[in-house]
Design an enzyme around this catalytic site. Sequence first.
Site, mmCIF file in Angstrom:
data_model
loop_
_atom_site.group_PDB
_atom_site.id
_atom_site.type_symbol
_atom_site.label_atom_id
_atom_site.label_comp_id
_atom_site.label_asym_id
_atom_site.label_seq_id
_atom_site.Cartn_x
_atom_site.Cartn_y
_atom_site.Cartn_z
ATOM 1 N N ILE A 54 2.906 14.257 -3.362
ATOM 2 C CA ILE A 54 2.359 15.171 -2.362
ATOM 3 C C ILE A 54 0.843 15.327 -2.523
ATOM 4 O O ILE A 54 0.280 16.362 -2.182
ATOM 5 C CB ILE A 54 3.096 16.539 -2.394
ATOM 6 N N PRO A 99 -9.140 -1.119 8.429
ATOM 7 C CA PRO A 99 -8.302 0.020 8.816
ATOM 8 C C PRO A 99 -6.844 -0.426 8.860
ATOM 9 O O PRO A 99 -6.541 -1.511 9.352
ATOM 10 C CB PRO A 99 -8.798 0.402 10.213
ATOM 11 N N GLN A 127 2.345 -5.935 -3.152
ATOM 12 C CA GLN A 127 2.778 -6.058 -1.746
ATOM 13 C C GLN A 127 4.070 -5.258 -1.504
ATOM 14 O O GLN A 127 4.354 -4.339 -2.248
ATOM 15 C CB GLN A 127 2.966 -7.537 -1.351
ATOM 16 N N THR A 164 3.114 -12.680 2.815
ATOM 17 C CA THR A 164 2.286 -13.190 1.736
ATOM 18 C C THR A 164 2.968 -14.419 1.131
ATOM 19 O O THR A 164 3.971 -14.904 1.666
ATOM 20 C CB THR A 164 1.974 -12.082 0.707
ATOM 21 N N LYS A 215 2.075 2.247 -5.165
ATOM 22 C CA LYS A 215 2.662 1.712 -6.405
ATOM 23 C C LYS A 215 1.789 2.067 -7.611
ATOM 24 O O LYS A 215 2.289 2.391 -8.682
ATOM 25 C CB LYS A 215 2.818 0.189 -6.295
ATOM 26 N N GLY A 253 -4.116 -4.110 -4.210
ATOM 27 C CA GLY A 253 -5.143 -3.117 -4.528
ATOM 28 C C GLY A 253 -4.440 -1.830 -4.885
ATOM 29 O O GLY A 253 -3.996 -1.109 -4.009
ATOM 30 N N HIS A 254 -4.275 -1.591 -6.169
ATOM 31 C CA HIS A 254 -3.497 -0.431 -6.596
ATOM 32 C C HIS A 254 -4.418 0.702 -7.017
ATOM 33 O O HIS A 254 -5.135 0.611 -8.001
ATOM 34 C CB HIS A 254 -2.526 -0.845 -7.716
ATOM 35 N N THR A 255 -4.400 1.756 -6.214
ATOM 36 C CA THR A 255 -5.305 2.868 -6.446
ATOM 37 C C THR A 255 -4.710 3.819 -7.472
ATOM 38 O O THR A 255 -3.557 4.236 -7.358
ATOM 39 C CB THR A 255 -5.577 3.618 -5.121
ATOM 40 N N ASP A 267 0.813 -1.225 0.000
ATOM 41 C CA ASP A 267 0.000 0.000 0.000
ATOM 42 C C ASP A 267 0.843 1.270 0.000
ATOM 43 O O ASP A 267 0.439 2.290 0.552
ATOM 44 C CB ASP A 267 -0.950 0.023 1.225
HETATM 45 P P1 IMO Z 1 -0.594 -4.052 -2.429
HETATM 46 O O1 IMO Z 1 -0.093 -4.577 -3.750
HETATM 47 C C1 IMO Z 1 -0.956 -4.539 1.873
HETATM 48 C C2 IMO Z 1 -1.040 -8.632 3.455
HETATM 49 C C3 IMO Z 1 -2.337 -9.067 4.105
HETATM 50 C C4 IMO Z 1 -1.808 -10.030 5.141
HETATM 51 C C5 IMO Z 1 -0.647 -10.708 4.419
HETATM 52 C C6 IMO Z 1 -0.989 -12.048 3.805
HETATM 53 O O2 IMO Z 1 -1.870 -3.318 -2.504
HETATM 54 O O3 IMO Z 1 0.494 -3.298 -1.733
HETATM 55 P P2 IMO Z 1 -2.401 -12.703 1.640
HETATM 56 O O4 IMO Z 1 -3.849 -12.434 1.296
HETATM 57 O O5 IMO Z 1 -1.426 -12.135 0.666
HETATM 58 O O6 IMO Z 1 -2.144 -14.146 1.947
HETATM 59 O O7 IMO Z 1 -2.189 -11.939 3.042
HETATM 60 O O8 IMO Z 1 -0.246 -9.813 3.396
HETATM 61 N N1 IMO Z 1 -1.177 -8.105 2.077
HETATM 62 C C7 IMO Z 1 -1.110 -6.804 1.751
HETATM 63 N N2 IMO Z 1 -1.006 -5.708 2.525
HETATM 64 N N3 IMO Z 1 -0.972 -4.392 0.537
HETATM 65 C C8 IMO Z 1 -1.041 -5.481 -0.255
HETATM 66 O O9 IMO Z 1 -0.925 -5.406 -1.579
HETATM 67 C C9 IMO Z 1 -1.163 -6.754 0.338
HETATM 68 N N4 IMO Z 1 -1.286 -8.013 -0.130
HETATM 69 C C10 IMO Z 1 -1.277 -8.824 0.932
HETATM 70 O O10 IMO Z 1 -3.009 -7.987 4.672
HETATM 71 O O11 IMO Z 1 -1.275 -9.319 6.237
HETATM 72 MG MG MG Z 2 -3.121 -2.293 -1.336
#
Ligand code: IMO
Ligand code: MG
Length: 428
Positions: A413, A303, A223, A238, A16, A40-42, A13
């Site tokens: 920013i 959250p 991630q 993950t 990216k 989840g790429h916003t 998060d």
């Molecule tokens: P982006 O690409 C933030 C976290 C989950 C959990 C752990 C394992 O948007 O940065 P999983 O479903 O992968 O087996 O969960 O990894 N997690 C992320 N946290 N951004 C993500 O992706 C994430 N993808 C998995 O919250 O702690």
């Molecule tokens: Mg995300």
Amino acid sequence: MAVIAVVGGQWGDEGKGKVIDLLAEKANIVVRFSGGDNAGHTVINPYGEFRLHLVPSGIFYAQVTCIIGNGVAINPAVLLEEIDDLQSHGVSTSRLFISDRAHLIMPYHTLLDRLEEERRSEGALGTTLRGIGPAFTDKVARLGIRTGDLLDKGVFLARLKSALELKNIILTKVYQSPPLSLEDMYQQYCHYGERLMPFIRETSSVIREAAAEGELILLEGAQGALLDPDFGTYPYVTSSSPLAGASCIGAGLGPRGIDRVLGIFKAYDTRVGAGPMPTELKDETGDLIREKAREYGATTGRPRRCGWFDAVAGRFSVQINGLTDIALTHLDIYDGFESVKICTAYKFRGQALSFFPSDAAVLEECQPIYEELDGWRESISGVRDLKKLPVGARKYLSRLEDLLSCPISLVSIGRDRRQIISVRDLFS
Ligand code: IMO
Ligand code: MG
């Protein structure tokens, strides 16, 4: 031009999506190389606001070929929904390709993800429940079904039959859950296969040929480094590697094929799900960051845990990714903060630690040692030139560069594509 890997430097998060959406303006190809729809790429741009889970964030440019690489696990239902949503917003998906080697997320994967989290109970990992762990487990266990298998119904049926036989034993005997129907799943996935057929192909050769032509290729990570199965806070990680090293394998390039590695970091840290996070703020400062920055999961709505920037973890992330550049996002969230803190070391059982421990239980006990810097009063969202940033913000950036031993080349920013300060040219 060059091949640039763009990876998350923290716990995901980091922004990216925004950075890829910005850099893709000049790109020929954008490749997702790992993860699945746990990402989840916003992206906020003239087409609207999107939360992309599988489609690369370069999809908004007509000249960009977007590839979902072999390293991604694909839930076809989610992907088709995403394609439909993009098309309904006037975004063309005619230059989207899906690797025939990418593994499929099946209904038993999402089901087992949930059942396993329930079984862990208090010890749950807080996964996104998207079936990621079970799907990558099957890939390594050689039980997986790949997108390419959908192209031949006979092959698909045989593989599904063999996999489901075992899954149904596990579902009924281990979890006391009803078995899943082969016929229903077969029909459903044949339907997905028909819709996805035009997108599925061998993709690694497309990427290598473009690289040989000197085209600009962005490898879009999912991630972040601290969720890596090897180097993250295991087992709170993950199931596929989010590191730059994995971008080669997840796209089909050799390790010498990458010219630059851009790490995305937030100006503070966040984490969603369980696992240690030394700088987590369970107070009003943490709440303030969460509300100001809308720190709620793009995939699950949970959250996010918020805290000060952890430079011990950050330095580790720079090293294991081999970062050449950093993009720092959300710096504007600190506008109006009287002071800001950076964690420069940990205290563990009375001793100072300057490295990121490999044991999550050790990290859990670590107390952050902070350095406090003056903040800044004014809003920086309108600034486009580094020199025009308030002194406090500039000092913060330069202290981070020192602590991380890596230059900050982009500073975000604000949420909009244009709210960015370009410090160094990433394409030269
Ligand atoms: P982006 O690409 C933030 C976290 C989950 C959990 C752990 C394992 O948007 O940065 P999983 O479903 O992968 O087996 O969960 O990894 N997690 C992320 N946290 N951004 C993500 O992706 C994430 N993808 C998995 O919250 O702690
Ligand atoms: Mg995300």
